[in-house]
Design a protein around this motif. Structure first.
Motif, mmCIF file in Angstrom:
data_model
loop_
_atom_site.group_PDB
_atom_site.id
_atom_site.type_symbol
_atom_site.label_atom_id
_atom_site.label_comp_id
_atom_site.label_asym_id
_atom_site.label_seq_id
_atom_site.Cartn_x
_atom_site.Cartn_y
_atom_site.Cartn_z
ATOM 1 N N PHE A 104 -6.037 -9.933 1.205
ATOM 2 C CA PHE A 104 -4.789 -10.623 1.502
ATOM 3 C C PHE A 104 -3.585 -9.686 1.391
ATOM 4 N N ASP A 105 -3.646 -8.752 0.444
ATOM 5 C CA ASP A 105 -2.515 -7.862 0.129
ATOM 6 C C ASP A 105 -2.673 -6.490 0.777
ATOM 7 N N TRP A 106 -3.519 -6.353 1.768
ATOM 8 C CA TRP A 106 -3.911 -5.056 2.318
ATOM 9 C C TRP A 106 -2.730 -4.258 2.866
ATOM 10 N N ASP A 107 -1.798 -4.920 3.520
ATOM 11 C CA ASP A 107 -0.699 -4.217 4.194
ATOM 12 C C ASP A 107 0.521 -3.987 3.305
ATOM 13 N N THR A 108 0.520 -4.496 2.101
ATOM 14 C CA THR A 108 1.699 -4.349 1.245
ATOM 15 C C THR A 108 2.062 -2.894 0.961
ATOM 16 N N PRO A 109 1.114 -1.976 0.700
ATOM 17 C CA PRO A 109 1.514 -0.579 0.485
ATOM 18 C C PRO A 109 2.231 0.029 1.677
ATOM 19 N N GLU A 110 1.899 -0.420 2.891
ATOM 20 C CA GLU A 110 2.538 0.125 4.090
ATOM 21 C C GLU A 110 3.959 -0.408 4.275
ATOM 22 N N LYS A 111 4.338 -1.406 3.481
ATOM 23 C CA LYS A 111 5.661 -2.017 3.621
ATOM 24 C C LYS A 111 6.499 -1.856 2.359
ATOM 25 N N ALA B 70 3.802 3.708 7.004
ATOM 26 C CA ALA B 70 4.548 3.526 5.761
ATOM 27 C C ALA B 70 5.865 4.294 5.786
ATOM 28 N N ILE B 71 5.818 5.552 6.258
ATOM 29 C CA ILE B 71 7.038 6.352 6.316
ATOM 30 C C ILE B 71 8.004 5.780 7.347
ATOM 31 N N GLY B 72 7.458 5.339 8.498
ATOM 32 C CA GLY B 72 8.305 4.743 9.518
ATOM 33 C C GLY B 72 8.984 3.475 9.044
ATOM 34 N N TYR B 73 8.297 2.685 8.213
ATOM 35 C CA TYR B 73 8.911 1.474 7.674
ATOM 36 C C TYR B 73 10.116 1.817 6.809
ATOM 37 N N LEU B 74 9.977 2.798 5.937
ATOM 38 C CA LEU B 74 11.068 3.158 5.040
ATOM 39 C C LEU B 74 12.247 3.759 5.787
ATOM 40 N N LEU B 75 11.966 4.458 6.896
ATOM 41 C CA LEU B 75 13.033 5.140 7.623
ATOM 42 C C LEU B 75 13.681 4.285 8.704
ATOM 43 N N SER B 76 13.046 3.189 9.099
ATOM 44 C CA SER B 76 13.589 2.410 10.215
ATOM 45 C C SER B 76 13.799 0.934 9.895
ATOM 46 N N LYS B 77 13.061 0.376 8.955
ATOM 47 C CA LYS B 77 13.133 -1.052 8.675
ATOM 48 C C LYS B 77 13.928 -1.374 7.422
ATOM 49 N N ASN B 78 14.466 -0.376 6.790
ATOM 50 C CA ASN B 78 15.108 -0.615 5.496
ATOM 51 C C ASN B 78 16.507 -0.041 5.416
ATOM 52 N N GLY B 79 17.177 0.082 6.562
ATOM 53 C CA GLY B 79 18.547 0.567 6.561
ATOM 54 C C GLY B 79 18.645 2.050 6.272
ATOM 55 N N THR B 80 19.776 2.481 5.714
ATOM 56 C CA THR B 80 20.006 3.885 5.399
ATOM 57 C C THR B 80 19.979 4.100 3.886
ATOM 58 N N GLY B 81 20.116 5.353 3.512
ATOM 59 C CA GLY B 81 20.069 5.685 2.094
ATOM 60 C C GLY B 81 18.671 5.852 1.552
ATOM 61 N N ASN B 82 17.681 6.010 2.428
ATOM 62 C CA ASN B 82 16.295 6.196 2.003
ATOM 63 C C ASN B 82 15.932 7.675 2.036
ATOM 64 N N ALA B 83 15.240 8.144 1.013
ATOM 65 C CA ALA B 83 14.761 9.526 0.945
ATOM 66 C C ALA B 83 13.268 9.500 0.650
ATOM 67 N N VAL B 84 12.473 9.872 1.642
ATOM 68 C CA VAL B 84 11.014 9.864 1.502
ATOM 69 C C VAL B 84 10.561 11.285 1.189
ATOM 70 N N ALA B 85 10.004 11.484 0.000
ATOM 71 C CA ALA B 85 9.513 12.804 -0.413
ATOM 72 C C ALA B 85 8.052 12.956 -0.021
ATOM 73 N N ILE B 86 7.743 14.037 0.672
ATOM 74 C CA ILE B 86 6.385 14.325 1.122
ATOM 75 C C ILE B 86 5.958 15.667 0.553
ATOM 76 N N VAL B 87 4.827 15.702 -0.127
ATOM 77 C CA VAL B 87 4.260 16.973 -0.603
ATOM 78 C C VAL B 87 3.508 17.558 0.585
ATOM 79 N N ILE B 88 4.173 18.407 1.339
ATOM 80 C CA ILE B 88 3.706 18.799 2.664
ATOM 81 C C ILE B 88 2.415 19.600 2.599
ATOM 82 N N GLY B 89 2.262 20.450 1.601
ATOM 83 C CA GLY B 89 1.044 21.255 1.510
ATOM 84 C C GLY B 89 -0.207 20.440 1.295
ATOM 85 N N GLY B 90 -0.078 19.287 0.657
ATOM 86 C CA GLY B 90 -1.206 18.385 0.475
ATOM 87 C C GLY B 90 -2.292 18.941 -0.420
ATOM 88 N N ALA B 91 -3.456 18.283 -0.328
ATOM 89 C CA ALA B 91 -4.575 18.649 -1.192
ATOM 90 C C ALA B 91 -5.079 20.055 -0.919
#
Length: 445
Positions: A133-140, A277-298
């Motif tokens: 039931f809660d599957w999509d919540t992390p993406e939002k 998930a990143i698109g939601y934070l950058l487009s569905k939640n207005g401005t003032g959002n800063a999404v930190a990505i550890v680009i090098g990864g595992a």
């Protein structure tokens, strides 16, 4: 004539009897006096009053002296100092975090599988239904628990290393940002402490900005661990198109106004490192959002070792394309000291162990590193806790990015090169301030 029943002994008489027995047997007097006439021991036990010879006799001076000596010895033991108490609190704060990230998801999964074969199987069934039931919540944006973000444990976690956040340029709340976090290290301690816990003062340094940290999407499929990660997540949006209350950014907001806006914004936390998930934070939640990505990864964690800074960045351009599609500014950040927290057994490129690690990383999304840190009771012993090394996260100058829904490869390459130059500038200007020498270089592969 029948013997009347003996009354039950009172708790007071039993306590007195036991104390007298301890004084007589545990610490007998040097010259015990002969026993005089008196009721038998059975009567003393059951009469309900302290009348036996054992208790009516005064306590010998030798026993009193031994009691006083014992009390003096206990009082002479030094109490832990405030510094020792703080050190243990810091160690326990780091311990709970490491155990949560390394074991919580796996142990919870095994426990729920075990419960399936017991009479408690409805617990597993109900939780499975909840996850579906809660599957999509992390993406939002997750499910926010501000009390967990304000947990005092994170202050002790910060002070253990310690972790420090350094600001070099302003971030305007009228834009969205993608913050590149480097390097990955083993457990991304600097990124977690600065962008999730808020204990280093991110909200005060960058008022009006909501930080989020992305992590592997697979972590949000593990039972209970997904709830732990989402509890710091950001949820909700403002009705205005700009994302902030109407009139909040009219003109140039004062620092006090920015602080008020920052306090009114929802707390941020962890979210999956997926386009959705990143698109939601950058487009569905207005401005003032800063999404930190550890680009090098595992993959970058396999090259993590003290004294060598290697970043996997040359062919990582997906974050630049996301920034262009949403018009989010690119902000480099570097955590000096991140690679010094653990010692890792690094296998050479081309070796069979290295190939196993790389194949596992491609299949599972994370790399099985062979590393060790300090033990729980001693710094000299080996264990899974990070060493107490200072971490300084420096946030650099934002790279302005236009909004292009379908950017060309040349455009992506151009802004990727601009980001790399900004990151190299940030590293070279600050490396000697935070533990590195002038000869140290940043390798980008």
């Amino acid at each position: 004539m029948a013997t009347p029943p003996l009354p039950h002994p009172s708790p007071l008489s039993l306590a007195l009897l036991w104390g007298g027995f301890w004084l007589r047997v545990g610490h007998p007097p040097a010259h015990p006096a002969p026993l005089g006439p008196g009721p038998p021991p059975a009567q003393c036990l059951c009469a309900g009053v302290a009348t036996g010879p054992l208790l009516s006799r005064p306590v010998p001076a030798g026993s009193r002296a031994s009691l006083l000596a014992t009390l003096r010895t206990l009082l002479a033991v030094p109490w832990p100092s405030q510094r020792d108490v703080r050190a243990w609190l810091q160690l326990l704060a780091v311990l709970q975090w490491v155990l949560s990230f390394l074991l919580l998801g796996t142990v919870s999964l095994l426990l729920l599988v075990y419960l399936v074969f017991t009479s408690f199987w409805p617990i597993s069934a109900l939780y499975l239904a909840w996850v579906i039931f809660d599957w999509d919540t992390p993406e939002k944006g997750g499910r926010r628990l501000p009390c967990l973000r304000r947990w005092s444990v994170w202050r002790h976690f910060r002070d253990y290393f310690p972790v420090k956040l350094v600001k070099t340029h302003e971030l305007s709340p009228s834009h969205n940002y993608i913050i590149g976090s480097h390097p990955h290290g083993i457990l991304c301690v600097g990124a977690f402490c600065n962008f999730v816990t808020g204990s280093t003062g991110f909200a005060e340094m960058f008022p009006g900005i909501r930080p989020s940290l992305t992590t592997l999407a697979g972590n949000f499929r593990l039972p209970l661990f997904r709830e732990y990660l989402m509890s710091g997540g950001e949820r909700g949006q403002y009705p205005q198109a700009g994302g902030l209350p109407r009139g909040s950014l009219a003109g140039s907001p004062s620092p006090r106004r920015c602080a008020q806006l920052s306090a009114a914004l929802p707390a941020a936390g962890l979210c999956p490192v997926t386009r959705r998930a990143i698109g939601y934070l950058l487009s569905k939640n207005g401005t003032g959002n800063a999404v930190a990505i550890v680009i090098g990864g595992a993959a970058e964690s396999l090259s993590c070792r003290p004294g060598i800074t290697t970043l996997i960045l040359k062919n990582r351009k997906g974050f630049v394309r996301m920034a262009l599609q949403h018009g989010a500014f690119l902000v480099p950040s570097f955590s000096f000291g991140e690679n010094d927290l653990f010692r890792q057994v690094v296998f050479e490129e081309g070796s069979w162990m290295r190939s196993i690690q790389q194949r596992f990383q491609k299949m599972m999304g994370f790399a099985p590193c062979v590393f060790y840190g300090r033990g729980l009771t001693s710094v000299q012993s080996r264990g899974f806790l990070p060493y107490a090394r200072p971490i300084t996260t420096v946030v650099g100058e934002p790279v302005a990015v236009p909004k292009i829904e379908d950017p060309s490869r040349e455009t992506v390459d151009m802004y990727h090169e601009m980001y790399v130059r900004s990151l190299l500038k940030l590293f070279n200007e600050n490396k000697t301030k935070y533990g590195l020498s002038e000869a140290d270089e940043l390798r980008i592969v």
